[in-house]
Write an enzyme that holds these catalytic residues in place. Sequence first.
Site, PDB file in Angstrom:
ATOM      1  N   ASP A 571       0.861  -1.172   0.000  1.00  0.00           N
ATOM      2  CA  ASP A 571       0.000   0.000   0.000  1.00  0.00           C
ATOM      3  C   ASP A 571       0.910   1.238   0.000  1.00  0.00           C
ATOM      4  O   ASP A 571       2.088   1.137   0.357  1.00  0.00           O
ATOM      5  CB  ASP A 571      -0.885  -0.016   1.249  1.00  0.00           C
ATOM      6  CG  ASP A 571      -1.853   1.142   1.285  1.00  0.00           C
ATOM      7  OD1 ASP A 571      -2.270   1.587   0.207  1.00  0.00           O
ATOM      8  OD2 ASP A 571      -2.182   1.597   2.390  1.00  0.00           O
ATOM      9  N   ASN A 958      -7.599  -0.363   4.488  1.00  0.00           N
ATOM     10  CA  ASN A 958      -8.435  -0.917   3.409  1.00  0.00           C
ATOM     11  C   ASN A 958      -7.821  -2.187   2.842  1.00  0.00           C
ATOM     12  O   ASN A 958      -8.177  -2.607   1.747  1.00  0.00           O
ATOM     13  CB  ASN A 958      -8.602   0.111   2.286  1.00  0.00           C
ATOM     14  CG  ASN A 958      -9.383   1.327   2.736  1.00  0.00           C
ATOM     15  OD1 ASN A 958     -10.418   1.178   3.369  1.00  0.00           O
ATOM     16  ND2 ASN A 958      -8.885   2.513   2.440  1.00  0.00           N
TER      17      ASN A 958
END
Length: 1330
Positions: A571, A958
């Site tokens: 990420d 997420n």
Amino acid sequence: MIVFVEFESPEVCSAVMEAISDLHIDGETVLLTVTVVMKGLVDKEQDSKQISGGSSVFREVLVSGAKVSAIWVISDVKAPGVGPLNTSDRMDRTDMKIINRGQEDEMEVWGYRRSPWRMVVVGVGTMCTGGLLLLLLYWLPEWGVRGTCTRSVTIREAQTLLLRSTDEFRRWFRVKLHVMLAPGKRPFESVDTQNTLHKPSDIQPMQILYFTHHSTKYYWNDLLQNFEVFKGLEDIKVTCSSIHTEHSSGISRILQDYRRVFFDVNEIAVRVPSVFKLLIKEVLNPFYIFQLFSVILWYTEQYYYYAAAIVLMSTISIITSLYTIKKQYIMLRDMVATHSIVRVSVCRGKKGNSPGDVDEAMSTELVPGDVIVIPANGMIMPCDAVLTQGTCIVNESMLTGESVPVTKTSLPTSGDDGAGLYSTEDHKRHTLFCGTHIIQTRFYTGELVKAVVVRTGFSTEKGQLVRSILHPKPSDFKLYRDAYRFLLCLVAVAAVGFLYTIVLSILYQVPATTIVTKSLDIITITVPPALPAAMTAGIVYAQRRLKNIGIFCISPQRINICGQLNLVCFDKTGTLTEDGLDLWGIQRAEDGSFYPAEDDPSSESLVKSSFIACMATCHSLTKIDGQLSGDPLDLKMFSATGWILEEATEEETALHNPIMPTVVRPPKQGISKVTQEVSPAQNMQLSELMLSCEIGIVRQFPFSSGLQRMSVVVRKLGEKRMDAYLKGAPEVVAGLCRGDTVPESFTETLESYTKQGFRVIALAHRQLEAKLSWHKVQNLNRDVIENNLEFLGLLIMQNKLKQETAGVLEELRCANIRTVMVTGDNMLTAISVARDCGMITAKECVIIADAMPPKDSQTARITWHYTENNVPNKSNQSESVEINVEEMSPVAWKEQRYHFAMSGKSFAVITEHFPDLVQKLALRGTIFARMAPDQKTQLVEILQSVDYIVGMCGDGANDCGALKRAHSGISLSELEASVASPFTSSTSNISCVPNLIREGRAALVTSFCVFKFMALYSIIQYLSVTLLYSILSNLGDFQFLFIDLAIILVIVFTMSLNPAWKDLVARCPPSSLISGPLLVSVLTQIITCLTFQVLAFVWVQKQSWYHKWTPLSNACNVSSPGLIHNPNVTSPVDHKNIRNYENTTLFYVSSFQYLAVAIIFSKGKPFRQPSYKNWPFMLSCAALYSFLFVIMLYPVPAIDNFLDIVCVPHEWRITVVIIVITNAVVSFVLETFILDTVLWRLVFSQDRQGAYAANTPQSSNERCSSTFLSWLCCSKRRPPSVRYMQVAQELQRDPDWPPNLTASPTAAPPALTPCDQWPHLIILQNLLHK
């Protein structure tokens, strides 16, 4: 019979209906049901009836629409003049059923009934085998069911179900089918029907079949002829508006009790098994059963001490295992206990949906459809519920791993959002999830904050998380599969020894009991009982070392998998870059043009500007305990304005009819600073001017990752009109603004910032109509607000790289480990960050795959672009341009390293419309921007499908799905959500990734070393015993004890202590035991040990002093005092023939062989620290070598008697020393120089990274040598076994790849024939013709 038919037009449907209407029945009721589902239509009208005998069966009248999809359910239909349908014509109702179709836990189901005669046969077999048959049926559920039951004709007649997962593991489960009585078959019945529940005489109870598996109940559906799961309110496909109109008043107690029959109590119950139950389950493990069998056998052979030692070790192992398992269950139970049982306020609806009473109840009584009241001081949610009234500030760290409070608003009631179907995934911003902490609520005077329960128990988000922990998916790692295959090979070797022992014993006329014990003993020798414990030693040590560097593991078996990682996804925000953002500046826009960039938004000249008003209001910040809290970007943006946020207290809220808004205003310091320099009259005027800048936030539309924007409705103090402010992704915001307000240089300006790595947010404004009141705004759909906006400008945020990022990525790059960025940020920003951190080097090109979905008559297409600072033949242009073939030919592209980049939108189009490109793009895809959480998980699955061993590193916000799905997920968050990830790092940077890979490689190599050593230990002992069996001898009790405890146990648990090597090398350790290098290594050592054992065995028999040993024998030097045997002293007779010259010689030789192979197999670089740094191992080896040399060269009578060693001449002892030294030298040369240096590098080594492997100076010489040795070894170079390397080779040979960058490939629509379109129509036609 069930027939599924799909119709594309009403005409086709009507034609088939006419054919069906000609069917007639002879005195029987036709069970024919037709359900027509209109696709994409507004309305539907149907007239249906069921007729008994002699007339039309069923009729559908279609009024409107162009496309129809119909499901036909037909049972026992007879055509005119034809008898009942043959068995071959009807669908086999005993066929398997598939439940959870298309989901991760998809399973096949078969129904069985108990068979008395089969159970009798199994009982007799169990008694005849001493219970072994029963154990076998316990270990193999499919055998247990098929051995005691027969297939049932229908599921309704079944008593037991056999389940099999459809994944690669194909696991079997046995469950019992239960029957329950209920007034209805489904939990969601009409209120009117349920109001009669208090009259039992009016309702006939129905029998409902169900079974429970992995904390989930499955109910039988007669219509579907399959099992289904009742998850919650989403099962009935409710729309957002219908939740408000039909479900927001609550349900009665009677209806609640009825639904609880199906949904059970609302509790995530983690049952801690009793110690007895855990003990039985642990003891029935095949490993311990085999140990029990071995111990019994050893006792019969009078190996009491050895058997007692094994029992003691097994007991310690069982106690440790029980303690660990019990502790894990207790920890998990305590984790979910905080919200399991709490008191809640429940609204009781009355007839006509009129307001009902509010009752106090326990959370365990809640069912889907209940309406609960959220208290003002917050609570821990005991279920999943959707907000229908009010606003909540929620801490969702349990689910997301982010402790940033999130604002939850009520579910929309109107517009497209209100008409859409509700789902917890699409409406996260309106859903309160189980286990999350509600910090504050906001509400209207006289109204309560209410939420409708949608899921309970294990169906909730947290319930699913706990269920995945309780019932984890097995780790799919080749090492463990190959370990079982290798054990089967050992069993085959044991079978040979078993037969050899029987034949030899018969030839020597050995008693039958001795034949049985000896032949079975050879099995216990060949398959070492301590192998599982030895294999886990390296993992336990690696887990301890990981804990010391701040990496915590909840799935130890995945540590070995980390050693094989060859691709890691990262990420961006919070992982590669810092969590916080710094405001670099702002660039306002007005009248379709940009102002110059400004770096101080708190300037007094900007106080009344709409741009600053948007910065001050368009956020989701709130005050918790007097401190501003919220998203870091919002915090940074708001603090840059210098404004002050004030929230109403409960007392202030009670004074107003509408909700008291959050107010923001300029700082008082700014007012006093200005008023000091003006007159009193001007001071008052200026104060009024500043006070007029106070803005109240009337309503928030929270940020949506799908919409990529958020907005607010505000009112300035003294203004009659309200305003809307919006912020979000620049490309999205620009599309919502009027074209004349968006500067012409918008694209160029945006790209100039994103290419520098800035995170850019666009702001917009709109003045709303004067007729909009407070109450109307509360019910307004956001789509009404978020259009026809005025573009205000850009907010430029700087997201700095973490200090460790570049170094870690360079280390992974040097180790040939691919790195991929998966982010929700802008594409060009992600590319810029990738270049800054070294994920993409300056000489490498980036091709952007821009895919467009089908629109109107156009099919889906892809346009290829590239972004490059030095564009060939395009000087003075920094923006992305389309590449021409003339600028860079495909040959040039092949020679130059390139990367693909794509957005989440393009990713979705490519996966749906260009499946043939997915694997090709996965091979070179490096940047995936604007990716939704589910797309991150999908990307991980795609990479795994081409045989990458994928790691995922994220902050948990997420990334939970991707962290869980990856082979190795590493969460940088220590919050509760980290339970979704196998690994959690206490350090918030990616330096944990190479540390984890290093330890994984060390643990993997340790597992190989230990396995090879244990295999050699078994074979060496097997060879010794087999040779001794030829003279009806064996090793003694204390010899076995010394070998297994003093040598094997000590060596195994110390050779695993080697720490990981400090550097990541450019090759991975082998992942398979069934591989060339490992098999050659084991086989060469087996042959070597066999050769020297046979040599010693035969050589000792050729000695001049050799004779058959008796207690009075004396082959030693008679001149040595203390070794003379007195002929007048009688010695006990050795009935087992343990003491003899062959036994003594093989005991010495085999003992040294154990140590030699242990040292040879305990390898260091390049994956572990050298063995000489493992001082416990070196000390153990030195001590054992010294002890063996001492007792061999300078025998001690007490030790000789203890170990059943006989006295041999000193010359023979010197000969044995020469044999063992020669054996060690030969083994070392074969393993180190021949295997590691020659065969590994020139025959077994292959390009593991495909196209990414670097050329070395000696590569040409090695290729020549490899070719020669491969020819010498009759070895052909086979194609790579992993899919991504096969794809790489295909692309190397493909002249059209990389794609022609001037072309735009399109997705051709599939040409379907009528049979392809309606495959089931043929079935129905055949049925009708019959």
